[in-house]
Design a protein around this motif. Structure first.
Motif, short mmCIF file in Angstrom:
data_model
loop_
_atom_site.label_atom_id
_atom_site.label_comp_id
_atom_site.label_asym_id
_atom_site.label_seq_id
_atom_site.Cartn_x
_atom_site.Cartn_y
_atom_site.Cartn_z
N ASP A 41 1.06 -4.86 -4.47
CA ASP A 41 2.00 -4.13 -3.61
C ASP A 41 3.04 -3.34 -4.39
O ASP A 41 3.84 -2.61 -3.80
CB ASP A 41 2.76 -5.11 -2.69
N LEU A 42 3.06 -3.49 -5.71
CA LEU A 42 4.16 -2.97 -6.51
C LEU A 42 4.31 -1.45 -6.41
O LEU A 42 5.43 -0.95 -6.25
CB LEU A 42 3.99 -3.39 -7.98
N GLN A 43 3.21 -0.70 -6.48
CA GLN A 43 3.34 0.75 -6.45
C GLN A 43 3.97 1.24 -5.16
O GLN A 43 4.81 2.14 -5.18
CB GLN A 43 1.99 1.43 -6.69
N GLU A 44 3.61 0.65 -4.02
CA GLU A 44 4.17 1.12 -2.75
C GLU A 44 5.58 0.58 -2.51
O GLU A 44 6.33 1.14 -1.72
CB GLU A 44 3.25 0.79 -1.59
N ARG A 45 5.97 -0.50 -3.22
CA ARG A 45 7.29 -1.11 -2.99
C ARG A 45 8.28 -0.91 -4.13
O ARG A 45 9.38 -1.47 -4.11
CB ARG A 45 7.11 -2.61 -2.72
N VAL A 46 7.90 -0.07 -5.11
CA VAL A 46 8.76 0.11 -6.29
C VAL A 46 10.16 0.60 -5.92
O VAL A 46 11.13 0.29 -6.59
CB VAL A 46 8.09 1.04 -7.33
N HIS A 67 0.91 -5.90 -17.21
CA HIS A 67 0.44 -4.67 -16.56
C HIS A 67 1.56 -4.04 -15.74
O HIS A 67 1.78 -2.82 -15.78
CB HIS A 67 -0.77 -4.94 -15.65
N ALA A 68 2.28 -4.87 -14.98
CA ALA A 68 3.37 -4.36 -14.15
C ALA A 68 4.47 -3.76 -15.01
O ALA A 68 4.97 -2.66 -14.72
CB ALA A 68 3.94 -5.49 -13.29
N TRP A 71 3.42 -0.37 -16.44
CA TRP A 71 3.47 0.69 -15.42
C TRP A 71 4.92 1.06 -15.12
O TRP A 71 5.24 2.25 -15.02
CB TRP A 71 2.73 0.24 -14.16
N LEU A 72 5.78 0.07 -14.95
CA LEU A 72 7.19 0.36 -14.65
C LEU A 72 7.84 1.17 -15.77
O LEU A 72 8.56 2.14 -15.51
CB LEU A 72 7.96 -0.95 -14.42
N HIS A 74 6.25 3.13 -17.79
CA HIS A 74 5.58 4.43 -17.74
C HIS A 74 6.25 5.36 -16.72
O HIS A 74 6.33 6.57 -16.95
CB HIS A 74 4.09 4.24 -17.39
N ILE A 75 6.73 4.81 -15.60
CA ILE A 75 7.36 5.65 -14.59
C ILE A 75 8.87 5.79 -14.80
O ILE A 75 9.59 6.30 -13.95
CB ILE A 75 7.07 5.16 -13.14
#
Length: 107
Positions: A41-46, A67-68, A71-72, A74-75
């Motif tokens: 759910d992380l991408q939609e709830r970031v 992984h999380a 990605w965090l 990275h953004i």
């Protein structure tokens, strides 16, 4: 790119702790102040996460949280992986609670 990691025993008391495990794992035992957002759910709830402080990311042993955190970062967020996950958290004697009424444990 190297991903920042921290030992469970070294996570600051006032850290924003993000737990990315599944619901059954969360219910069994988690850090009292942690915020639960499953990895899927992380991408939609970031947007629910604060952008102005480091995020300490934890899972069971450190794989999903790595992984999380990657990605965090990275953004553009500042994220640190908790090395060894909740298994290391429990082994370090850090506080845990459960949602089941039973003593907390790492599922």
């Amino acid at each position: 790119m190297t991903m920042p990691e921290i030992a469970a025993k070294a996570v600051p008391e006032d850290a924003y702790l993000l737990d990315v495990r599944e619901l059954d794992e969360w219910r069994a035992g988690h850090a009292p102040e942690a915020v639960h957002i499953p990895l899927g759910d992380l991408q939609e709830r970031v947007g629910e996460l604060p952008a102005d402080q480091p995020l300490y990311v934890v899972c069971r042993v450190g794989g999903r949280s790595a992984h999380a955190a990657m990605w965090l970062n990275h953004i553009g967020r500042e994220a640190v992986n908790v090395d060894g996950g909740m298994q290391s958290w429990a082994a370090a004697g850090r506080p845990m609670v459960s949602e089941t009424g039973e003593p907390p444990f790492v599922a």
